[in-house]
Design an enzyme around this catalytic site. Structure first.
Site, PDB file in Angstrom:
ATOM      1  N   HIS A   1       0.855  -1.191   0.000  1.00 49.92           N
ATOM      2  CA  HIS A   1       0.000   0.000   0.000  1.00 49.92           C
ATOM      3  C   HIS A   1       0.889   1.238   0.000  1.00 49.92           C
ATOM      4  O   HIS A   1       1.840   1.317   0.773  1.00 49.92           O
ATOM      5  CB  HIS A   1      -0.886  -0.015   1.252  1.00 49.92           C
ATOM      6  CG  HIS A   1      -1.946   1.036   1.245  1.00 49.92           C
ATOM      7  ND1 HIS A   1      -1.684   2.352   1.514  1.00 49.92           N
ATOM      8  CD2 HIS A   1      -3.264   0.959   0.967  1.00 49.92           C
ATOM      9  CE1 HIS A   1      -2.813   3.046   1.421  1.00 49.92           C
ATOM     10  NE2 HIS A   1      -3.788   2.224   1.085  1.00 49.92           N
TER      11      HIS A   1
ATOM     12  N   CYS B   1      -3.725   2.448  -4.700  1.00 44.96           N
ATOM     13  CA  CYS B   1      -4.625   3.275  -3.890  1.00 44.96           C
ATOM     14  C   CYS B   1      -4.632   4.662  -4.521  1.00 44.96           C
ATOM     15  O   CYS B   1      -3.690   5.445  -4.354  1.00 44.96           O
ATOM     16  CB  CYS B   1      -4.163   3.332  -2.437  1.00 44.96           C
ATOM     17  SG  CYS B   1      -5.230   4.409  -1.458  1.00 44.96           S
TER      18      CYS B   1
ATOM     19  N   HIS C   1      -7.698   0.206  -4.423  1.00 47.46           N
ATOM     20  CA  HIS C   1      -8.496   1.084  -3.561  1.00 47.46           C
ATOM     21  C   HIS C   1      -8.897   2.281  -4.401  1.00 47.46           C
ATOM     22  O   HIS C   1      -8.013   3.019  -4.856  1.00 47.46           O
ATOM     23  CB  HIS C   1      -7.653   1.629  -2.404  1.00 47.46           C
ATOM     24  CG  HIS C   1      -7.313   0.632  -1.341  1.00 47.46           C
ATOM     25  ND1 HIS C   1      -6.530   0.959  -0.265  1.00 47.46           N
ATOM     26  CD2 HIS C   1      -7.678  -0.651  -1.165  1.00 47.46           C
ATOM     27  CE1 HIS C   1      -6.404  -0.101   0.533  1.00 47.46           C
ATOM     28  NE2 HIS C   1      -7.086  -1.098   0.001  1.00 47.46           N
TER      29      HIS C   1
ATOM     30  N   ASP D   1     -12.571   2.985  -1.369  1.00 49.53           N
ATOM     31  CA  ASP D   1     -11.786   3.346  -0.195  1.00 49.53           C
ATOM     32  C   ASP D   1     -12.423   4.572   0.439  1.00 49.53           C
ATOM     33  O   ASP D   1     -12.908   5.462  -0.265  1.00 49.53           O
ATOM     34  CB  ASP D   1     -10.350   3.640  -0.625  1.00 49.53           C
ATOM     35  CG  ASP D   1      -9.396   3.657   0.551  1.00 49.53           C
ATOM     36  OD1 ASP D   1      -9.737   3.107   1.607  1.00 49.53           O
ATOM     37  OD2 ASP D   1      -8.294   4.214   0.398  1.00 49.53           O
ATOM     38  N   HIS D   2     -12.426   4.596   1.707  1.00 54.93           N
ATOM     39  CA  HIS D   2     -12.973   5.722   2.481  1.00 54.93           C
ATOM     40  C   HIS D   2     -14.291   6.210   1.872  1.00 54.93           C
ATOM     41  O   HIS D   2     -14.516   6.062   0.675  1.00 54.93           O
ATOM     42  CB  HIS D   2     -12.003   6.909   2.552  1.00 54.93           C
ATOM     43  CG  HIS D   2     -10.739   6.549   3.267  1.00 54.93           C
ATOM     44  ND1 HIS D   2      -9.734   7.445   3.458  1.00 54.93           N
ATOM     45  CD2 HIS D   2     -10.323   5.393   3.834  1.00 54.93           C
ATOM     46  CE1 HIS D   2      -8.751   6.848   4.101  1.00 54.93           C
ATOM     47  NE2 HIS D   2      -9.086   5.608   4.340  1.00 54.93           N
TER      48      HIS D   2
ATOM     49  N   TYR E   1     -14.599   4.839   7.151  1.00 56.00           N
ATOM     50  CA  TYR E   1     -15.242   3.567   6.812  1.00 56.00           C
ATOM     51  C   TYR E   1     -16.724   3.529   7.195  1.00 56.00           C
ATOM     52  O   TYR E   1     -17.204   2.589   7.826  1.00 56.00           O
ATOM     53  CB  TYR E   1     -14.444   2.408   7.424  1.00 56.00           C
ATOM     54  CG  TYR E   1     -13.113   2.276   6.731  1.00 56.00           C
ATOM     55  CD1 TYR E   1     -13.007   1.555   5.551  1.00 56.00           C
ATOM     56  CD2 TYR E   1     -11.982   2.935   7.203  1.00 56.00           C
ATOM     57  CE1 TYR E   1     -11.798   1.456   4.871  1.00 56.00           C
ATOM     58  CE2 TYR E   1     -10.765   2.853   6.538  1.00 56.00           C
ATOM     59  CZ  TYR E   1     -10.691   2.112   5.370  1.00 56.00           C
ATOM     60  OH  TYR E   1      -9.502   2.027   4.687  1.00 56.00           O
TER      61      TYR E   1
HETATM   62  C1  DNO Z   1      -6.508   3.474   5.085  1.00 53.43           C
HETATM   63  C2  DNO Z   1      -5.961   2.204   4.606  1.00 53.43           C
HETATM   64  C3  DNO Z   1      -4.548   1.941   5.107  1.00 53.43           C
HETATM   65  C4  DNO Z   1      -4.131   0.554   4.697  1.00 53.43           C
HETATM   66  C5  DNO Z   1      -2.767   0.146   5.151  1.00 53.43           C
HETATM   67  C6  DNO Z   1      -2.368  -1.118   4.445  1.00 53.43           C
HETATM   68  O1  DNO Z   1      -7.671   3.674   5.105  1.00 53.43           O
HETATM   69  O2  DNO Z   1      -6.051   2.123   3.244  1.00 53.43           O
HETATM   70  O3  DNO Z   1      -4.512   2.063   6.482  1.00 53.43           O
HETATM   71  O4  DNO Z   1      -5.022  -0.368   5.230  1.00 53.43           O
HETATM   72  O5  DNO Z   1      -1.832   1.115   4.923  1.00 53.43           O
HETATM   73  O6  DNO Z   1      -1.312  -1.722   5.107  1.00 53.43           O
END
Ligand code: DNO
Length: 398
Positions: free
Chosen positions: A236, A274, A301, A354-355, A371
């Site tokens: 990530h 991401c 993501h 994501d988020h 989340y």
């Molecule tokens: C945030 C996430 C990160 C991710 C870590 C993976 O929302 O995308 O915290 O889980 O960095 O190791």
């Protein structure tokens, strides 16, 4: 793409049935209750898998681990790490035995994703995650009092930071610290100011070049086994993709991915694309990165950010913000087609929204920052619409 959703486990206020209602089938989770460095037993993995698959009608399955965390001593290259690596590989074997083969992890020292504001109000009453550059500078210069911080931030930001710091009540400063610490999932390794200073001390003298060597050492310890087990590792990127508190960050740009790929060429050494983390860096062209590293993308993501001139950024709607999501999704669908044509059975990439903003009934539900249920449901629905449209227009498999 395999529509997926992060679930923090039985303590998550967003339940499994919400995932099904949002239209996802893949569940992305981790055994957050197990301390870093300790083996994930097959029994514990199967227990979690059992919860996810308990209702066959929902059709959910655990498809990605996020994250199998790396103990800080590995990033610090401190002491004898044999047992940590043995334990890490034991967890890999146990996961593979349960059929879970995609591992997301990161190599950010001390902190994970970092924001200054978890509840930035949006018009109409929603809330967003935000990184406010002057508040971060206030934290770094006047709360942490890190030597050299003021020069790094520059006079204009420091002046604004000082004004804020002098006027802010202690409760605002406490909130700032807890917001900055909120990115560490699970119950471990949250720091107060003295503990943070202590961690920074332990990283003294660790340059990006040194941290890169440590990452390569980690990869050489785990990627051969990943190849043997048919597992895929997906690093990530740093969030945000810049140094924080003077710490080196080495997974922030295309150049960083190139370095990793050259050092350990196996395709099991892959990335989590991401778009939000990379998108917070002015240096990054996300569709270009998706294209260049397409064959190494094992997990996606999708999220968007709007950047500001002083280095601040705010989480935008999934199809808003600075990243061209249409181009990104098209690039990923093309890569899927390539994998399908190459005869790969698992050609579909796991993707999760994501988020999300906190919207409507999300507010005060106690979901993990970023989340929320409704905010992510909206994000996933928008991305799904985009996927279907591109797939039909470009004749690409979904
Ligand atoms: C945030 C996430 C990160 C991710 C870590 C993976 O929302 O995308 O915290 O889980 O960095 O190791």
């Amino acid at each position: 793409m395999e529509q997926s959703w992060r679930w923090f486990g039985p303590d998550d206020v967003v339940p499994l049935r919400a995932i099904r209602q949002a239209g996802a089938r893949g569940v992305v989770t981790a055994l957050h209750q197990i301390p870093y460095g300790v083996v994930w037993s097959e029994e514990e993995i199967r227990k979690r898998q059992g919860l996810i698959e308990a209702d066959p009608e929902m059709g959910l399955h655990w498809n990605v681990v996020e994250s199998l965390p790396i103990h800080e001593r590995i990033k610090l290259d401190e002491g004898d790490q044999t047992e940590l690596y043995d334990n890490y590989r034991a967890s890999m074997r146990n996961l593979a035995a349960c059929g879970i083969k995609t591992i997301c992890y990161n190599f950010m020292p001390v902190v994970d994703w970092t924001r200054t504001t978890l509840y930035q109000p949006l018009p109409g009453g929603g809330r967003a995650l935000r990184f406010e550059a002057y508040q971060y500078a206030a934290f770094d210069c006047f709360m942490l009092r890190r030597p050299g911080a003021e020069e790094e931030h520059g006079a204009a930001l420091v002046a604004r930071a000082k004004k804020w710091f002098d006027a802010a009540p202690q409760s605002d400063k406490d909130t700032l610290l807890s917001s900055i610490m909120a990115g560490l999932p699970g119950a471990f390794d949250r720091y107060d100011i003295p503990a943070l200073r202590n961690m920074l001390e332990r990283y003294k003298g660790v340059t990006p070049a040194i941290l890169r060597e440590r990452l390569v050492k980690f990869l050489r310890e785990v990627i051969p086994l990943a190849d043997e087990l048919g597992m895929r590792f997906a690093i990530h990127p740093d969030d945000p993709p810049r140094s924080l508190m003077g710490l080196p960050r080495i997974v922030s740009s295309a150049e960083d991915f190139r370095y990793m790929a050259a050092a350990v060429p196996s395709l099991a050494n892959g990335i989590t694309l991401c778009t939000g983390s990379l998108g917070a860096g002015a240096q990054n062209d996300i569709p270009a990165i998706a294209g260049e590293f397409a064959e190494r993308i094992h997990f996606v993501h999708l999220r968007n950010v709007a950047k500001e001139a002083d280095g601040s950024f705010q989480e935008a709607e999934h199809l808003g913000g600075d990243t061209d999501m249409v181009k990104v999704v098209e690039t990923l669908l093309r890569e899927q087609k390539r994998r399908q044509e190459a005869g790969r059975a698992d050609w579909r990439m796991p993707m999760r929204p994501d988020h999300g903003h906190e919207l409507l009934d999300d507010i005060n539900k106690g979901s993990f920052p970023g989340y929320s249920a409704i905010g992510r449901l909206k994000g996933l629905a928008e991305i799904r619409g985009l996927m279907v449209a591109i797939s039909q227009l470009e004749k690409l498999p979904l």
